[in-house]
Design a protein around this motif. Structure first.
Motif, PDB file in Angstrom:
ATOM      1  N   ASP A  98     191.105  92.675  35.734  1.00 60.24           N
ATOM      2  CA  ASP A  98     190.397  92.923  34.488  1.00 60.24           C
ATOM      3  C   ASP A  98     189.390  94.065  34.637  1.00 60.24           C
ATOM      4  N   ARG A  99     188.725  94.124  35.790  1.00 57.99           N
ATOM      5  CA  ARG A  99     187.723  95.171  36.016  1.00 57.99           C
ATOM      6  C   ARG A  99     188.363  96.549  36.176  1.00 57.99           C
ATOM      7  N   THR A 100     189.484  96.600  36.894  1.00 60.46           N
ATOM      8  CA  THR A 100     190.113  97.898  37.172  1.00 60.46           C
ATOM      9  C   THR A 100     190.606  98.563  35.891  1.00 60.46           C
ATOM     10  N   ARG A 101     190.924  97.739  34.897  1.00 58.32           N
ATOM     11  CA  ARG A 101     191.433  98.265  33.636  1.00 58.32           C
ATOM     12  C   ARG A 101     190.459  99.255  32.999  1.00 58.32           C
ATOM     13  N   ARG A 102     189.162  98.954  33.158  1.00 56.55           N
ATOM     14  CA  ARG A 102     188.152  99.745  32.453  1.00 56.55           C
ATOM     15  C   ARG A 102     188.029 101.169  32.993  1.00 56.55           C
ATOM     16  N   ILE A 103     188.289 101.342  34.294  1.00 58.40           N
ATOM     17  CA  ILE A 103     188.083 102.665  34.886  1.00 58.40           C
ATOM     18  C   ILE A 103     189.076 103.670  34.313  1.00 58.40           C
ATOM     19  N   ARG A 104     190.242 103.201  33.914  1.00 58.87           N
ATOM     20  CA  ARG A 104     191.228 104.084  33.280  1.00 58.87           C
ATOM     21  C   ARG A 104     190.637 104.730  32.028  1.00 58.87           C
ATOM     22  N   LYS A 105     189.996 103.889  31.222  1.00 66.92           N
ATOM     23  CA  LYS A 105     189.423 104.392  29.978  1.00 66.92           C
ATOM     24  C   LYS A 105     188.339 105.440  30.259  1.00 66.92           C
ATOM     25  N   GLN A 106     187.560 105.205  31.314  1.00 64.25           N
ATOM     26  CA  GLN A 106     186.489 106.149  31.640  1.00 64.25           C
ATOM     27  C   GLN A 106     187.058 107.494  32.081  1.00 64.25           C
ATOM     28  N   ILE A 107     188.173 107.471  32.792  1.00 61.25           N
ATOM     29  CA  ILE A 107     188.823 108.718  33.224  1.00 61.25           C
ATOM     30  C   ILE A 107     189.344 109.489  32.007  1.00 61.25           C
ATOM     31  N   ILE A 108     189.905 108.770  31.064  1.00 61.51           N
ATOM     32  CA  ILE A 108     190.398 109.418  29.840  1.00 61.51           C
ATOM     33  C   ILE A 108     189.223 109.966  29.030  1.00 61.51           C
ATOM     34  N   ASP A 109     188.154 109.155  28.908  1.00 59.89           N
ATOM     35  CA  ASP A 109     186.966 109.612  28.175  1.00 59.89           C
ATOM     36  C   ASP A 109     186.354 110.860  28.816  1.00 59.89           C
ATOM     37  N   ALA A 110     186.477 110.984  30.147  1.00 62.21           N
ATOM     38  CA  ALA A 110     185.919 112.145  30.853  1.00 62.21           C
ATOM     39  C   ALA A 110     186.850 113.351  30.799  1.00 62.21           C
ATOM     40  N   GLY A 111     187.976 113.225  30.103  1.00 67.42           N
ATOM     41  CA  GLY A 111     188.904 114.347  29.963  1.00 67.42           C
ATOM     42  C   GLY A 111     189.724 114.624  31.210  1.00 67.42           C
TER      43      GLY A 111
END
Lengths: 307, 307
Positions: free
Chosen positions: B277-290
């Motif tokens: 569940d935690r690892t899922r969030r880092i994907r979104k942060q990478i996308i948000d960072a372009g």
């Protein structure tokens, strides 16, 4: 064309909703019923008009179905099987899309009535996204669907299910549940496990900040975060239900990694080169087999035509 | 705009040839010289008209250059540095694009003349492909380039190199070589190592055939084969030249993997779910960072618009 007058999909997530879309887009003439215990999924499936009937009551959903496909995490099958098997229509097939198969047979087989047919299935397809909105009609195009019918399953029932998967674009292969679980342990379960693991490791570093991990993720790390963004409930259930094969493959992986670690420590450049050179070829074979696209970096640079 | 009247690229592979294309496509006014020891690369670079002058003689290539960028495997730097440093133009900058930095400083710094400037660099960008034909002009667009100037490097020289990378689309960050090597060990080197390793493990199985690994690779494995198709010489040199940081990160990875293995063995579903569940969030942060695109499955299903 399909032999099933009614198909019921239990679970309207990525796979269930993609099945609904694929059935419609391929023009299969069938009454399509969807069921989901999550009210938001029910509302989304209704808004997207994915099925002819959407309900949160699985008993109501399956009682007239000729084919029932479970598309929920495999941890839910014991409860669903106990409720659905008694009310299924005589002659109906119970199938699923779960990523493990031996435990599914073990769970569902004892619950089956003699006049119904258990034929577990697994379409080897998916994305890291979840829910009814994440589905799309071409998900199964050109992908493999593995069926693991128990011995003595009526051949015409297996044939009917094969025809269904072929009608929505898949190629079907039958194998034993144990063999399926071993094959998928290396091609799917272990890749997910080590992707989850490295993302977890990166989160806990003191020397490297989380913002640095994100900024410099284009060096390779970001590829792993895609897989590690997959549905946590589904994957928890996969690992708990394919323990033996996953632990076996993980043991081999760790053994090989330890040897590689030793080669780095002792400057064995030839051994490193030899491994890195061999692994390169398997990529080409996967592309030649139509299982990935022949574009560099997964086509991330689609705006640019090489000069 | 650039401060360099002549830029010389040593190595016309993926990165060198992409640099040449990017310099041209961004309209930088400079004389562009390319050099490669591989005759086929020289012929391809000439046919593609990548540079103003192409040669196989590095001494001839660098003698009039204001900026020299090494874009060859880092294992070649000691030899190249010994040959090139004596003939470089006074005031010129020697830089590179290698994936490790502390060993590069250690190798090149003792060879530098007082009137030249060593500023190692690393554009965090690439694909799994190699050679002059694999390059493209947008490779560095929106990506980070890390510079690791030694202490006491003339600030105007660092600024000039920063401006160069910014002019071809990158964002520049300076850090120490040791910190670079630690950051890249987790964001790039370890991901490559475990990708190479799992592909190696899959090749040696007896229970699962190679054709099965290829057929069912869409379950996750195929993602790893992309990274494991990267240039073997380059990666051999990376691991031999960033041994300490890679072994440190590998130790943490293995420790975490052993804990995960134990959770699977003892049915600790809550621990598995919590990590996944935690690892899922880092994907979104990478996308948000372009740093990656917001498309499921790396956009593999580009033909299909979700319904």
């Amino acid at each position: 064309m399909t032999d099933f007058a009614q198909i019921t999909l239990i679970g309207m997530g990525l796979i269930g909703s993609s099945l609904a879309r694929a059935i419609r887009s391929h023009g299969l003439k069938t009454r399509l019923v969807g069921c989901d215990s999550n009210p938001q999924h029910v509302a989304e499936a209704r808004a997207l008009n994915l099925v002819d009937q959407i309900t949160s009551d699985p008993i109501d959903a399956v009682k007239s179905a000729d084919l029932v496909i479970l598309a929920t995490p495999v941890g839910s099958y014991a409860d669903l099987g106990a409720r659905l098997c008694p009310v299924m229509k005589p002659g109906a097939i119970l199938s699923d899309v779960g990523s493990v198969k031996a435990s599914v047979v073990k769970t569902l087989q004892p619950l089956m009535r003699d006049d119904c047919h258990l034929i577990p299935g697994h379409p080897v397809a998916g994305t890291e996204q979840s829910g009814p909105k994440a589905g799309f009609s071409t998900l199964f195009d050109g992908r493999w669907c593995i069926l693991t019918p128990p011995e003595n399953t009526a051949p015409e029932k297996v044939r009917a299910l094969e025809k269904f998967w072929q009608a929505i674009g898949s190629t079907v292969e039958c194998m034993t549940p144990d063999h399926h679980d071993m094959v998928l342990a290396i091609t799917s379960h272990l890749p997910h496990l080590i992707a989850y693991n490295i993302v977890g490791t990166a989160r806990h570093l003191e020397e490297v900040t989380k913002s640095e991990v994100i900024k410099y993720s284009a060096g390779g790390f970001r590829d792993f975060t895609r897989i590690a963004a997959s549905d946590p409930t589904m994957w928890r259930d996969v690992f708990l239900n394919n323990k033996d094969a996953v632990l076996e493959m993980l043991g081999r992986f760790t053994e090989d990694l330890t040897a590689l670690q030793r080669s780095i420590r002792y400057d064995e450049g030839d051994k490193l080169f030899d491994l890195f050179d061999r692994t390169r070829r398997i990529r080409k074979q996967i592309i030649d087999a139509g299982q990935d696209e022949d574009v560099p970096d997964f086509g991330r640079h689609t705006d640019d035509i090489p000069d």
